[in-house]
Design a protein around this motif. Structure first.
Motif, short mmCIF file in Angstrom:
data_model
loop_
_atom_site.label_atom_id
_atom_site.label_comp_id
_atom_site.label_asym_id
_atom_site.label_seq_id
_atom_site.Cartn_x
_atom_site.Cartn_y
_atom_site.Cartn_z
N ILE A 138 0.93 -1.23 0.11
CA ILE A 138 -0.06 -0.12 -0.03
C ILE A 138 0.76 1.15 -0.07
O ILE A 138 0.57 2.15 -0.68
N GLU A 143 -1.14 5.61 -3.43
CA GLU A 143 -2.34 6.21 -3.78
C GLU A 143 -2.54 6.58 -5.16
O GLU A 143 -3.34 7.38 -5.57
N MET A 147 -7.85 2.09 -3.07
CA MET A 147 -7.61 0.74 -2.49
C MET A 147 -8.37 0.72 -1.17
O MET A 147 -8.79 1.63 -0.58
N ALA A 148 -8.87 -0.65 -0.73
CA ALA A 148 -9.12 -1.07 0.46
C ALA A 148 -9.17 -2.36 0.85
O ALA A 148 -8.44 -3.07 -0.09
N ARG A 164 -5.13 0.83 8.65
CA ARG A 164 -5.62 1.95 8.88
C ARG A 164 -4.59 3.18 9.05
O ARG A 164 -4.47 4.42 8.55
N THR A 166 -1.73 3.22 7.53
CA THR A 166 -1.34 3.90 6.01
C THR A 166 -2.25 4.70 5.39
O THR A 166 -1.98 5.24 4.18
N VAL A 168 -5.30 3.75 4.13
CA VAL A 168 -6.26 3.14 3.47
C VAL A 168 -7.36 2.47 4.43
O VAL A 168 -7.09 2.12 5.52
#
Length: 323
Positions: A138, A143, A147-148, A164, A166, A168
Motif C-alpha cells: 500500500i 495512492e 484501495m481498500a 488504517r 497507512t 487506506v
C-alpha cells in the motif's frame, strides 16, 4: 459447525454488522434491522479403520490405513464425521453450503466487475508476513488508485488498525471460531466502502491453507503467500490451496541465507500442484521483488478495467443497432 472444514464459527463480527451462526442459520443485524438466512456448517469426514491384527472394527469413525504407516482419510464418496448424519446427507449439506456461497460470490463478482475493482484474496498460514507485505504494498503504491482492505481474523482488530495507519480504509471481520471468510461476509463488508471504482480490494483471509481454498469470495484471483520459514513442501501438503491460487508470493527471501530452505524444490513442488501458477520471490523487509509484484498488480488491474470497457462498448454497440 462447518461441513466443509469442521470449524464451529459461533458469532461473526463485521465492523457495523453482527453475524450469529446458530442452528444452521446466519443472523445479521445492521443499520437497525436484522435478517436471517441459511448458512449451515458441519464437518464431513468418513474414516475407515483397517487393522492388520486379523479383525476389523466397524464404527462411525473408521480410518483407512495403507502404505506402511500412512493413514489416508476421505476414501470414498464423502467424509462423514458427524454422528447421526449419513454420508448422503453430509454430501447434500456440503453442496448446499458451497452452492449458497457461490451465489453470494457471483453477486460480489458482478459488483466488482461493474465498478472495475480488482479483488484479490490473500491466503496463507499464520505468520507468513502477509499483513506486513500488504502494508508495504500500500505504501509503495502511494495512492495511485483507490484501495481498500478487508481483514479476516478470529479475534482482534490489530491487522485492520495497522492497515488504517497507512491511510487506506479497512474493515475487520472477526470470525470467532471460524477459520475462513465466506462470500456473504465479504459482501457485507463492502457496504462500508464509498468508492473503489477502478481500484483494488485486498481481502486478507484468516490464516489457514485449508478451508479458504473451497470458498469463492468473488475475487479475481487467490494469491498464496508462502514464507521461506515454513518449509519448501507446503505446496504438496496443502495442494488444494496452491492449485486454486493464480500467484504464489514466496515471502521473506531476505532470510534465505540463514535457513535450510531449498528454493528450487519449493518452486518445483508448487508447479507440480499447479503448472500455471505464477511465482514471485519477494521480501517486504528488503524490498526484493516488490517491483515485480507491483507490476503484476498494475497489469491485472489494467486488464480488469479493459475488460469492463470492452463490455460497455459491446453493450453500446448493441444499443446503437437498435436505433
Amino acid at each position: 459447525m462447518c461441513t466443509v472444514c469442521g470449524c464451529s464459527e459461533g458469532e461473526v463480527k463485521i465492523e457495523g454488522h453482527h453475524h450469529q451462526h446458530e442452528d444452521g442459520h446466519h443472523h445479521h443485524a445492521h443499520d437497525g434491522h436484522a435478517h436471517t438466512h441459511e448458512h449451515s456448517h458441519g464437518h464431513s469426514h468418513t474414516h475407515s479403520l483397517g487393522h492388520g491384527n486379523g479383525h476389523d472394527h466397524n464404527h462411525e469413525h473408521s480410518h483407512v490405513h495403507a502404505e506402511g504407516h500412512n493413514i489416508h482419510f476421505g476414501k470414498g464418496p464423502a467424509h462423514a464425521h458427524v454422528p447421526g448424519l449419513s454420508q448422503s446427507r453430509m454430501i447434500q449439506i456440503e453442496q448446499d453450503i458451497l452452492g449458497k456461497n457461490d451465489q453470494y460470490a457471483a453477486r460480489n463478482r458482478a459488483a466488482f466487475a461493474r465498478d472495475s475493482v480488482l479483488a484479490l484474496n490473500l491466503v496463507s498460514s499464520p505468520g507468513s508476513g502477509k499483513t506486513t507485505l500488504l502494508t508495504e504494498t500500500i505504501k509503495a503504491l502511494d495512492e495511485q488508485f483507490p484501495m481498500a482492505v478487508i481483514e479476516g481474523d478470529q479475534q482482534t482488530a490489530n491487522d485492520a488498525d495497522r492497515i488504517r495507519e497507512t491511510g487506506v480504509p479497512a474493515i475487520q471481520i472477526n470470525t470467532g471460531k471460524g477459520c475462513h471468510l465466506d462470500a456473504h461476509m465479504v459482501g457485507h463488508a463492502m457496504e462500508n466502502f464509498d468508492n473503489l471504482s477502478g481500484g483494488v480490494l485486498f481481502i486478507e483471509n484468516v490464516g489457514n491453507l485449508v478451508c479458504p481454498s473451497a470458498f469463492d469470495l468473488g475475487e479475481a484471483a487467490k494469491v498464496a503467500i508462502l514464507s521461506v520459514t515454513e518449509g519448501e513442501d507446503k505446496p504438496l501438503k496443502y495442494p488444494d490451496m496452491f492449485h486454486a491460487a493464480k500467484l504464489m508470493l514466496l515471502n521473506k527471501t531476505d532470510l534465505l541465507p540463514h535457513l535450510d530452505f531449498d528454493l528450487d524444490k519449493c518452486i518445483d513442488y508448487a508447479r507440480q500442484v499447479n503448472p500455471d501458477i505464477e511465482i514471485i520471490q519477494i521480501s517486504a523487509r528488503s524490498g526484493e521483488g516488490m517491483e515485480t509484484w507491483l507490476s503484476w498488480l498494475n497489469a491485472h488491474r489494467s486488464k480488469h478495467i479493459r475488460q469492463r470497457l470492452e463490455k460497455l462498448e459491446a453493450e453500446a454497440a448493441s444499443l446503437r443497432d437498435l436505433l
